[in-house]
Design an enzyme around this catalytic site. Structure first.
Site, mmCIF file in Angstrom:
data_model
loop_
_atom_site.group_PDB
_atom_site.id
_atom_site.type_symbol
_atom_site.label_atom_id
_atom_site.label_comp_id
_atom_site.label_asym_id
_atom_site.label_seq_id
_atom_site.Cartn_x
_atom_site.Cartn_y
_atom_site.Cartn_z
ATOM 1 N N CYS A 103 21.523 25.055 29.154
ATOM 2 C CA CYS A 103 20.414 25.725 28.449
ATOM 3 C C CYS A 103 19.661 26.725 29.325
ATOM 4 O O CYS A 103 19.058 27.667 28.820
ATOM 5 C CB CYS A 103 19.433 24.693 27.908
ATOM 6 S SG CYS A 103 20.253 23.434 26.939
ATOM 7 N N ASN A 154 20.660 25.562 17.986
ATOM 8 C CA ASN A 154 20.566 25.674 19.442
ATOM 9 C C ASN A 154 21.856 26.314 19.949
ATOM 10 O O ASN A 154 22.922 25.710 19.873
ATOM 11 C CB ASN A 154 20.363 24.261 20.025
ATOM 12 C CG ASN A 154 20.316 24.232 21.535
ATOM 13 O OD1 ASN A 154 20.722 25.180 22.202
ATOM 14 N ND2 ASN A 154 19.852 23.123 22.089
ATOM 15 N N HIS A 163 13.805 28.812 25.190
ATOM 16 C CA HIS A 163 15.132 28.383 24.745
ATOM 17 C C HIS A 163 14.958 27.640 23.425
ATOM 18 O O HIS A 163 14.052 26.806 23.288
ATOM 19 C CB HIS A 163 15.759 27.488 25.812
ATOM 20 C CG HIS A 163 16.871 26.644 25.293
ATOM 21 N ND1 HIS A 163 17.964 27.195 24.646
ATOM 22 C CD2 HIS A 163 17.060 25.293 25.291
ATOM 23 C CE1 HIS A 163 18.775 26.204 24.289
ATOM 24 N NE2 HIS A 163 18.256 25.054 24.657
HETATM 25 O O1 UT7 Z 1 18.840 22.280 24.569
HETATM 26 C C1 UT7 Z 1 18.441 20.983 24.951
HETATM 27 C C2 UT7 Z 1 19.302 20.069 24.182
HETATM 28 N N1 UT7 Z 1 18.786 19.075 23.368
HETATM 29 C C3 UT7 Z 1 17.549 18.939 22.891
HETATM 30 O O2 UT7 Z 1 16.630 19.659 23.134
HETATM 31 C C4 UT7 Z 1 17.353 17.748 22.010
HETATM 32 C C5 UT7 Z 1 16.041 17.075 22.214
HETATM 33 N N2 UT7 Z 1 15.910 15.962 21.286
HETATM 34 C C6 UT7 Z 1 15.751 16.149 19.988
HETATM 35 O O3 UT7 Z 1 15.710 17.260 19.524
HETATM 36 C C7 UT7 Z 1 15.607 14.912 19.109
HETATM 37 O O4 UT7 Z 1 15.608 13.766 19.905
HETATM 38 C C8 UT7 Z 1 16.734 14.820 18.041
HETATM 39 C C9 UT7 Z 1 16.531 15.887 16.976
HETATM 40 C C10 UT7 Z 1 18.098 14.958 18.655
HETATM 41 C C11 UT7 Z 1 16.666 13.467 17.332
HETATM 42 O O5 UT7 Z 1 15.380 13.276 16.799
HETATM 43 P P1 UT7 Z 1 14.601 11.909 17.064
HETATM 44 O O6 UT7 Z 1 13.350 11.994 16.301
HETATM 45 O O7 UT7 Z 1 14.490 11.733 18.561
HETATM 46 O O8 UT7 Z 1 15.562 10.839 16.431
HETATM 47 P P2 UT7 Z 1 16.290 9.587 17.104
HETATM 48 O O9 UT7 Z 1 17.392 10.037 18.009
HETATM 49 O O10 UT7 Z 1 15.262 8.676 17.657
HETATM 50 O O11 UT7 Z 1 16.943 8.919 15.845
HETATM 51 C C12 UT7 Z 1 16.148 8.447 14.753
HETATM 52 C C13 UT7 Z 1 17.068 7.906 13.681
HETATM 53 C C14 UT7 Z 1 18.118 6.938 14.225
HETATM 54 O O12 UT7 Z 1 18.312 5.937 13.258
HETATM 55 P P3 UT7 Z 1 17.587 4.490 13.425
HETATM 56 O O13 UT7 Z 1 18.095 3.955 14.730
HETATM 57 O O14 UT7 Z 1 16.114 4.783 13.425
HETATM 58 O O15 UT7 Z 1 18.076 3.736 12.222
HETATM 59 C C15 UT7 Z 1 19.371 7.787 14.318
HETATM 60 O O16 UT7 Z 1 20.555 7.027 14.184
HETATM 61 O O17 UT7 Z 1 17.802 8.995 13.095
HETATM 62 C C16 UT7 Z 1 19.206 8.685 13.118
HETATM 63 N N3 UT7 Z 1 19.952 9.944 13.214
HETATM 64 C C17 UT7 Z 1 20.227 10.696 12.159
HETATM 65 N N4 UT7 Z 1 19.965 10.542 10.858
HETATM 66 C C18 UT7 Z 1 20.359 11.516 10.031
HETATM 67 C C19 UT7 Z 1 20.433 10.544 14.335
HETATM 68 N N5 UT7 Z 1 21.033 11.687 13.993
HETATM 69 C C20 UT7 Z 1 20.920 11.818 12.663
HETATM 70 C C21 UT7 Z 1 21.331 12.786 11.731
HETATM 71 N N6 UT7 Z 1 21.022 12.604 10.434
HETATM 72 N N7 UT7 Z 1 21.978 13.905 12.099
#
Ligand code: UT7
Length: 332
Positions: A113, A289, A259
């Site tokens: 990134c 992204n 970014h």
């Molecule tokens: O360029 C740098 C690269 N990356 C980033 O900047 C990413 C930084 N992180 C994020 O943007 C966020 O952490 C995410 C968008 C990736 C995820 O959001 P979150 O609010 O942190 O969600 P989470 O990972 O805590 O997951 C919450 C729930 C989980 O289910 P349970 O365990 O609560 O039942 C996941 O399994 O959402 C579920 N989940 C999804 N549900 C629907 C994970 N991915 C998905 C999905 N659709 N695509």
């Protein structure tokens, strides 16, 4: 004194639009979840056979035209990507070949990134030291080739998109005019495995097996919450480092281009710095992204729309895999 300035910008994204609903047809996710958690509505995917280098060629040609350069004016190429066409050689030589520049040096930067900002800083240093007068700096990604388009990939597949951005950097001696001002580069390798693609990797023998493909280690792994937690601290920190270095306050900057990682991250950074929303650029809704490409795409769009004009004070900032984080301050 020798300094570097951006002579012109270019960007290119593939035509194919992939909406959140298109992804929801392939994996257990929804448009609502993706929009609420990330701000992304759609992204672009390259057609099969179109690579990051192909996208970079288009972005580079646009940057050359905007700069009034011929390809033959390029004395050196720096190419940032985490999705190279081949494991090796890197995309720099492939772009050099496509632009018809045999003999011109080409450097690949693998900083994910922050790759574009690390590249910009290297190019700036080469120009300041008198090694080159004109350098093409490119960030391009073809994520669609590597993301996992099934249930197990849903936490990363929904985030990433393809695209390319480029800038032409040239020497200037105007210390008050259009110029790159400063760069701040950081890394913390203790978090290397928090966001990574492990295979193929020579840290294991053999470096790629069918088991590795099956268990997902040849696709991106990410602990999203951990990345998020660090991002919302490091982004404001490194932006303030750039401003403090020049004795500036956030209100004195015309445009911040972060970014494009997640709209929630951008919103948190905007709030922490007390910036008005319109000063902090965002196009994640349309492209997702695009990693090393996201800053040069946003910069190029901002130049074309007039949001960034000659004389604008612009702060670029990034955080991502490594972890690495960085900022660059420039007068456009
Ligand atoms: O360029 C740098 C690269 N990356 C980033 O900047 C990413 C930084 N992180 C994020 O943007 C966020 O952490 C995410 C968008 C990736 C995820 O959001 P979150 O609010 O942190 O969600 P989470 O990972 O805590 O997951 C919450 C729930 C989980 O289910 P349970 O365990 O609560 O039942 C996941 O399994 O959402 C579920 N989940 C999804 N549900 C629907 C994970 N991915 C998905 C999905 N659709 N695509």
């Amino acid at each position: 004194m020798r300094l570097a300035r951006i002579a012109g910008t270019g960007h290119f994204v593939p035509e194919k639009v992939v909406t959140n609903n298109d992804l929801a047809a392939a994996m257990d996710t929804t448009d609502e979840w993706i929009v609420e958690r990330t701000g992304i509505r759609e992204r672009r995917f390259a057609e099969a056979g179109v690579s990051g280098t192909d996208l970079a060629v288009e972005a580079s040609r646009q940057a050359l035209t905007e700069s009034g350069w011929e390809a033959s004016d390029v004395q050196f190429i720096i190419f940032a990507t985490l999705s190279p066409d081949m494991y090796f050689p890197g995309n720099g030589v492939l772009l050099q070949r496509e632009l018809g520049l045999p003999g011109v040096g080409a450097l690949d930067i693998r900083n994910q990134c922050t790759g574009f900002l690390y590249s910009l800083s290297a190019a700036d240093a080469y120009i300041r030291m008198g090694m080159y007068d004109r350098i093409l700096v490119v960030g391009a990604e073809c994520h669609s080739a590597g993301i996992r388009m099934d249930e197990r990939g849903r936490d990363t597949a929904v985030l990433f998109g393809d695209g390319a951005g480029a800038v032409c950097l040239e020497v200037t001696t105007d210390a008050d005019g259009s110029r790159l001002i400063s760069h701040y580069l950081h890394a913390d390798g203790r978090f290397a495995e928090v966001l990574c693609v492990k295979s193929p990797g020579a840290g294991q023998k053999p470096w790629l097996t069918t088991e590795m493909v099956d268990d997902g280690s040849s696709h991106p792994y990410m602990n999203g919450r951990e990345v998020f937690r660090h991002a919302i601290t490091r982004f404001p920190e490194v932006i303030m480092e750039a401003l403090d270095g020049e004795g500036l306050t956030p209100d004195q900057v015309d445009v911040v281009i972060p970014h494009q990682a997640n709209q929630r991250i951008t919103d948190a950074v905007t709030k922490r710095l007390g910036l008005p929303r319109e000063k902090v650029l965002s196009n994640i809704e349309r492209y997702g992204n695009t990693t090393a490409a996201s800053i040069p795409i946003a910069l190029s769009e901002a130049v074309k729309s007039g949001t960034v004009q000659r004389g604008s004070l612009v702060c670029l900032a990034a955080f991502g895999s490594g972890f690495t984080w960085a900022s660059s301050l420039l007068r456009y």
